[in-house]
Motif scaffolding. Structure first.
Motif, PDB file in Angstrom:
ATOM      1  N   MET A   1      35.349  25.393  38.838  1.00 31.26           N
ATOM      2  CA  MET A   1      36.054  26.666  38.923  1.00 31.26           C
ATOM      3  C   MET A   1      35.967  27.207  40.338  1.00 31.26           C
ATOM      4  SD  MET A   1      35.295  30.110  36.723  1.00 31.26           S
ATOM      5  CE  MET A   1      36.172  31.627  37.052  1.00 31.26           C
ATOM      6  N   ALA A   2      37.022  27.883  40.779  1.00 29.38           N
ATOM      7  CA  ALA A   2      37.018  28.468  42.119  1.00 29.38           C
ATOM      8  C   ALA A   2      35.948  29.551  42.223  1.00 29.38           C
ATOM      9  CB  ALA A   2      38.394  29.059  42.419  1.00 29.38           C
ATOM     10  N   GLN A   3      35.442  29.752  43.423  1.00 34.44           N
ATOM     11  CA  GLN A   3      34.398  30.749  43.638  1.00 34.44           C
ATOM     12  C   GLN A   3      34.958  32.146  43.422  1.00 34.44           C
ATOM     13  OE1 GLN A   3      32.491  30.466  47.430  1.00 34.44           O
ATOM     14  NE2 GLN A   3      31.146  32.213  47.085  1.00 34.44           N
ATOM     15  N   ILE A   4      34.168  32.989  42.735  1.00 37.09           N
ATOM     16  CA  ILE A   4      34.597  34.350  42.443  1.00 37.09           C
ATOM     17  C   ILE A   4      34.349  35.243  43.652  1.00 37.09           C
ATOM     18  CG2 ILE A   4      34.208  36.384  41.007  1.00 37.09           C
ATOM     19  CD1 ILE A   4      33.523  34.567  38.708  1.00 37.09           C
ATOM     20  N   THR A   5      35.394  35.930  44.108  1.00 41.99           N
ATOM     21  CA  THR A   5      35.289  36.892  45.197  1.00 41.99           C
ATOM     22  C   THR A   5      34.982  38.254  44.603  1.00 41.99           C
ATOM     23  OG1 THR A   5      36.924  35.681  46.497  1.00 41.99           O
ATOM     24  CG2 THR A   5      36.494  37.966  47.131  1.00 41.99           C
ATOM     25  N   PRO A   6      33.883  38.913  45.013  1.00 42.30           N
ATOM     26  CA  PRO A   6      33.535  40.212  44.416  1.00 42.30           C
ATOM     27  C   PRO A   6      34.463  41.317  44.882  1.00 42.30           C
ATOM     28  CG  PRO A   6      32.023  39.691  46.192  1.00 42.30           C
ATOM     29  CD  PRO A   6      32.898  38.477  46.006  1.00 42.30           C
ATOM     30  N   THR A   8      35.433  45.127  46.376  1.00 47.57           N
ATOM     31  CA  THR A   8      34.964  45.801  47.588  1.00 47.57           C
ATOM     32  C   THR A   8      34.237  47.092  47.260  1.00 47.57           C
ATOM     33  OG1 THR A   8      37.139  46.847  47.816  1.00 47.57           O
ATOM     34  CG2 THR A   8      36.768  44.805  49.018  1.00 47.57           C
ATOM     35  N   ARG A   9      34.758  47.892  46.329  1.00 47.97           N
ATOM     36  CA  ARG A   9      34.096  49.139  45.944  1.00 47.97           C
ATOM     37  C   ARG A   9      33.012  48.895  44.897  1.00 47.97           C
ATOM     38  NH1 ARG A   9      39.519  49.854  45.778  1.00 47.97           N
ATOM     39  NH2 ARG A   9      40.521  51.443  47.059  1.00 47.97           N
ATOM     40  N   SER A  10      33.317  48.003  43.965  1.00 46.59           N
ATOM     41  CA  SER A  10      32.453  47.821  42.805  1.00 46.59           C
ATOM     42  C   SER A  10      31.500  46.639  42.928  1.00 46.59           C
ATOM     43  CB  SER A  10      33.313  47.638  41.549  1.00 46.59           C
ATOM     44  OG  SER A  10      34.195  46.540  41.706  1.00 46.59           O
ATOM     45  N   GLY A  11      31.571  45.923  44.042  1.00 44.33           N
ATOM     46  CA  GLY A  11      30.666  44.794  44.233  1.00 44.33           C
ATOM     47  C   GLY A  11      30.869  43.715  43.193  1.00 44.33           C
ATOM     48  N   ASP A  12      29.781  43.248  42.607  1.00 44.95           N
ATOM     49  CA  ASP A  12      29.854  42.146  41.650  1.00 44.95           C
ATOM     50  C   ASP A  12      30.326  42.579  40.267  1.00 44.95           C
ATOM     51  OD1 ASP A  12      29.004  40.312  43.514  1.00 44.95           O
ATOM     52  OD2 ASP A  12      26.878  40.512  42.990  1.00 44.95           O
ATOM     53  N   ALA A  13      30.611  43.872  40.068  1.00 39.79           N
ATOM     54  CA  ALA A  13      31.054  44.341  38.757  1.00 39.79           C
ATOM     55  C   ALA A  13      32.411  43.761  38.378  1.00 39.79           C
ATOM     56  CB  ALA A  13      31.108  45.866  38.716  1.00 39.79           C
ATOM     57  N   VAL A  14      33.238  43.434  39.371  1.00 39.45           N
ATOM     58  CA  VAL A  14      34.489  42.718  39.137  1.00 39.45           C
ATOM     59  C   VAL A  14      34.594  41.614  40.177  1.00 39.45           C
ATOM     60  CG1 VAL A  14      35.653  44.759  38.214  1.00 39.45           C
ATOM     61  CG2 VAL A  14      35.926  44.177  40.619  1.00 39.45           C
ATOM     62  N   GLY A  15      35.522  40.713  39.966  1.00 38.35           N
ATOM     63  CA  GLY A  15      35.765  39.654  40.931  1.00 38.35           C
ATOM     64  C   GLY A  15      37.106  39.014  40.662  1.00 38.35           C
ATOM     65  N   TRP A  16      37.499  38.093  41.523  1.00 39.51           N
ATOM     66  CA  TRP A  16      38.775  37.423  41.324  1.00 39.51           C
ATOM     67  C   TRP A  16      38.745  36.030  41.926  1.00 39.51           C
ATOM     68  CZ3 TRP A  16      41.523  36.385  45.894  1.00 39.51           C
ATOM     69  CH2 TRP A  16      41.128  37.110  47.023  1.00 39.51           C
ATOM     70  N   THR A  17      39.550  35.164  41.332  1.00 37.98           N
ATOM     71  CA  THR A  17      39.700  33.796  41.817  1.00 37.98           C
ATOM     72  C   THR A  17      41.188  33.449  41.842  1.00 37.98           C
ATOM     73  OG1 THR A  17      39.584  32.828  39.598  1.00 37.98           O
ATOM     74  CG2 THR A  17      37.509  33.074  40.794  1.00 37.98           C
ATOM     75  N   VAL A  18      41.540  32.483  42.670  1.00 33.36           N
ATOM     76  CA  VAL A  18      42.883  31.900  42.638  1.00 33.36           C
ATOM     77  C   VAL A  18      42.712  30.392  42.509  1.00 33.36           C
ATOM     78  CG1 VAL A  18      45.078  31.606  43.807  1.00 33.36           C
ATOM     79  CG2 VAL A  18      43.821  33.743  44.087  1.00 33.36           C
ATOM     80  N   ASP A  19      43.287  29.830  41.468  1.00 33.14           N
ATOM     81  CA  ASP A  19      43.114  28.404  41.202  1.00 33.14           C
ATOM     82  C   ASP A  19      44.389  27.859  40.564  1.00 33.14           C
ATOM     83  OD1 ASP A  19      41.862  25.954  41.040  1.00 33.14           O
ATOM     84  OD2 ASP A  19      40.840  26.402  39.160  1.00 33.14           O
ATOM     85  N   HIS A  20      45.035  26.895  41.242  1.00 32.96           N
ATOM     86  CA  HIS A  20      46.260  26.274  40.736  1.00 32.96           C
ATOM     87  C   HIS A  20      47.319  27.316  40.378  1.00 32.96           C
ATOM     88  CE1 HIS A  20      43.305  22.997  40.172  1.00 32.96           C
ATOM     89  NE2 HIS A  20      44.349  22.211  40.437  1.00 32.96           N
ATOM     90  N   GLY A  21      47.472  28.305  41.246  1.00 33.88           N
ATOM     91  CA  GLY A  21      48.504  29.308  41.064  1.00 33.88           C
ATOM     92  C   GLY A  21      48.147  30.439  40.122  1.00 33.88           C
ATOM     93  N   VAL A  22      46.942  30.423  39.555  1.00 32.38           N
ATOM     94  CA  VAL A  22      46.517  31.465  38.621  1.00 32.38           C
ATOM     95  C   VAL A  22      45.527  32.400  39.313  1.00 32.38           C
ATOM     96  CG1 VAL A  22      45.405  31.975  36.423  1.00 32.38           C
ATOM     97  CG2 VAL A  22      46.827  29.925  36.662  1.00 32.38           C
ATOM     98  N   LEU A  23      45.910  33.649  39.456  1.00 25.94           N
ATOM     99  CA  LEU A  23      45.002  34.679  39.946  1.00 25.94           C
ATOM    100  C   LEU A  23      44.279  35.266  38.740  1.00 25.94           C
ATOM    101  CD1 LEU A  23      43.883  36.811  41.983  1.00 25.94           C
ATOM    102  CD2 LEU A  23      45.927  38.163  41.486  1.00 25.94           C
TER     103      LEU A  23
END
Length: 267
Positions: A1-6, A8-23
């Motif tokens: 799985m792609a690395q989760i980017t945390p 900016t305001r909430s830190g690790d409480a949310v995150g996002w990845t982009v992998d094979h066109g899926v955000l």
């Protein structure tokens, strides 16, 4: 799985990845069943609005742990990081719902467990809401003296009609994933052991599909069914602002923290 980017305001409480066109937007407060606050909502909306800049052709909303979202963080145990949900949280929730419903990209929410409060409109803002058979949906707002927000008034009614929407909102009943699928509240329900595989299959199919046709189809259907969403945002914000300042909300949140039945007195 792609690395989760945390976030900016909430830190690790949310995150996002982009992998094979899926955000994929991730809720990452599993210990609180992903109770959500203003900063988390703002971070998720920011990334959703930039989806095409990240090369995405599909957006997915997912959550870590056994719950999808337990609602706004009202400061009860086990979460004590945030205070009561104020109007800035409501506005941030509207912003995320609007970002998902107006995005030209197909949006999928994967609800693997309990989905309550603001979690319900977040899940239903997706074009396809997929659920595990371990999930349930609950508009729990009246249990603490509040009304549904986040566009729930329009999103739920657009899916299941006035009678069921009223029942969910007024009685705060728990709707199982199977019931939700049968009523048309969500797109599908899958066994927990095959849920992730089903979600991934749907995301892969959308990522390889006709993006322009998807965008036009989504806009046409949402124009036909969610024309009252902005009005719902306005009515919910005005109503909720008054309820947040009322005695029933104070009593409701106290009862929630103390694990007792609330005694409401406002008339």
């Amino acid at each position: 799985m792609a690395q989760i980017t945390p976030g900016t305001r909430s830190g690790d409480a949310v995150g996002w990845t982009v992998d094979h066109g899926v955000l994929t937007l991730w809720l990452r407060r599993g210990a609180t069943l992903n109770a959500i606050n203003t900063e988390m909502l703002e971070d998720l909306a920011d990334v959703a609005l930039q989806a095409t800049e990240h090369g995405a052709s599909v957006i997915a909303l997912r959550a870590e742990g056994r719950g999808f979202c337990s609602g706004a963080d009202i400061g009860g145990e086990p979460s004590t990081e945030a205070g009561p949900p104020q109007t800035d949280t409501i506005v941030a929730g509207e912003r995320l719902v609007r970002a998902l419903t107006t995005s030209p990209l197909p949006v999928v929410s994967a609800v693997q467990g309990p989905c309550a409060g603001i979690g319900v409109p977040l899940a239903l803002a997706a074009d396809l809401t997929l659920a595990s058979d371990q999930a349930f949906f609950m508009l729990a707002f009246t249990k603490i003296g509040l009304m549904p927000d986040g566009g729930a008034s329009a999103l739920v009614a657009a899916s299941v009609g006035r009678a069921t929407a009223m029942r969910m909102a007024l009685l705060a009943e728990r709707v199982t994933a199977e019931e939700a699928a049968a009523r048309g509240l969500i797109a599908s329900v899958s066994r927990a052991d095959v849920f992730d595989a089903h979600v991934n299959d749907v995301l892969a199919r959308l990522a390889s599909g006709p993006s322009v046709a998807y965008a036009l189809t989504k806009r046409a259907i949402n124009d036909a069914t969610l024309g009252s969403l902005d009005h719902a945002f306005t009515a919910e914000l005005e109503g909720q602002a008054g309820l947040l300042a009322a005695g029933d909300f104070v009593e409701g949140t106290a009862a929630f923290r103390e694990k007792r039945t609330a005694v409401f007195t406002d008339r």
